[in-house]
Design an enzyme around this catalytic site. Structure first.
Site, PDB file in Angstrom:
ATOM      1  N   ALA A  69     -72.764 -34.196  -9.477  1.00 10.03           N
ATOM      2  CA  ALA A  69     -73.156 -35.569  -9.763  1.00 10.03           C
ATOM      3  C   ALA A  69     -74.210 -35.956  -8.736  1.00 10.03           C
ATOM      4  O   ALA A  69     -74.332 -35.319  -7.685  1.00 10.03           O
ATOM      5  CB  ALA A  69     -71.934 -36.477  -9.663  1.00 10.03           C
ATOM      6  N   GLU A 135     -66.603 -31.542  -3.482  1.00  8.00           N
ATOM      7  CA  GLU A 135     -66.495 -32.981  -3.262  1.00  8.00           C
ATOM      8  C   GLU A 135     -65.808 -33.346  -1.954  1.00  8.00           C
ATOM      9  O   GLU A 135     -66.185 -34.302  -1.283  1.00  8.00           O
ATOM     10  CB  GLU A 135     -65.726 -33.646  -4.426  1.00  8.00           C
ATOM     11  CG  GLU A 135     -66.524 -33.774  -5.718  1.00  8.00           C
ATOM     12  CD  GLU A 135     -66.377 -32.577  -6.632  1.00  8.00           C
ATOM     13  OE1 GLU A 135     -65.887 -31.504  -6.180  1.00  8.00           O
ATOM     14  OE2 GLU A 135     -66.761 -32.697  -7.814  1.00  8.00           O
TER      15      GLU A 135
END
Ligand code: CO8
Length: 261
Positions: A69, A135
């Site tokens: 992302a 992440e």
């Protein structure tokens, strides 16, 4: 290619019955910002609505399928920004596409990139592909379904290790773990994905949709419910012309001519 096929963040091409969506933000290693999500979802749902299309390929560049992302877009966002925009929820519409979708992955498939590949029905990986959920290194957790889909795909131990450490795995380890269907030399990836998609697209479209639905049920439901659904959907294929044709063609030793009815 008509003008409606023009997007800012992806390329959309049709090769006979196969639609190919190529992530195209090379300067950001195809980081998946909000606009890219909209482009991918719009293109995939339009291809899904098009009876001339029987399979979809989603790919990136040789260097990166997608490096996650878009961190730059998200870095200053608040909880309320995320909640009110329902960040990443648009990807559910890609998961809802009924046409088979293949991810052709070369280079980095990290974070949201790995999760996007996991939304697709199966992954063909080049020998240069790397997969990871980094992440935790950024102080966040997977947000595009990775915690659920990766765990189902490769099991708890390996998913937990990847998600807790952020360690990236190569194509060989990914194949051994069951994350990818097959490894292809990087130079052949797109041709192989296209050939595989063309093979699927030559099948009866409604039967392929039913097959996809019932395999996905294995992902989403418990065994008894999935077996029951499989039996009902299996019964329902006997309401199609393509079942009669496919079985008759086998017995008559000739190729089947499916009419998608
Ligand atoms: N977002 C934005 N920009 C990125 C991203 C990204 N994910 N990845 C790379 N870029 C940009 C870089 O910033 C760089 O831009 P610039 O030239 O302006 O500096 C450009 O792409 C090229 O990248 P690098 O120079 O870093 O290229 P390298 O070859 O040196 O490194 C790597 C490649 C290893 C892939 C490296 O870029 C990297 O580690 N990227 C980040 C990977 C990552 O952490 N991905 C996970 C992101 S988070 C996520 O996906 C899910 C978030 C869930 C959040 C939940 C919120 C609800």
């Amino acid at each position: 290619t008509d003008t409606a096929d023009t997007y800012d963040n992806i390329l959309l091409e049709r090769h006979a019955r196969v639609g190919v969506i190529t992530l195209n933000r090379p300067k950001a290693l195809n980081a998946l910002n909000f606009a890219t999500m909209r482009d991918v979802v719009d293109a995939a749902t339009r291809l899904d609505d098009d009876p001339a299309i029987g399979a979809i390929v989603i790919t990136g560049s040789e260097r990166a399928f997608a490096a996650g992302a878009d961190i730059k877009e998200m870095s200053t966002m608040s909880y309320m920004d995320m909640y009110l925009k329902d960040w990443f929820a648009g990807w559910d519409r890609l998961a809802g596409v009924r046409t088979p979708v293949i991810a052709a992955v070369s280079g980095h498939a990290l974070g949201g990139g790995c999760e996007l590949a996991l939304i697709c029905d199966f992954i063909l990986a080049s020998d240069t592909a790397t997969f990871g959920q980094p992440e935790i290194r950024l102080g966040v957790i997977p947000g595009m379904g990775g915690s659920q889909r990766l765990t189902r795909a490769i099991g708890k131990a390996k998913a937990m290790e990847m998600i807790l450490t952020g360690r990236t795995i190569g194509a060989v380890e990914a194949e051994r773990a069951g994350l990818v269907a097959r490894i292809v030399p990087a130079a052949d990836l797109l041709a192989d994905a296209l050939a595989t998609a063309t093979d699927i697209a030559a099948k009866s479209a409604p039967i392929a949709m039913l097959a996809k639905e019932v395999v996905n049920a294995a992902y989403e439901s418990m065994l008894s419910g999935g077996i029951h659904l499989e039996r009902r959907l299996f019964h329902s294929v006997f309401a199609t012309d393509d079942q009669s044709e496919g079985m008759a063609a086998f017995i008559e030793k000739r190729p089947a001519v499916f009419t998608n009815r």
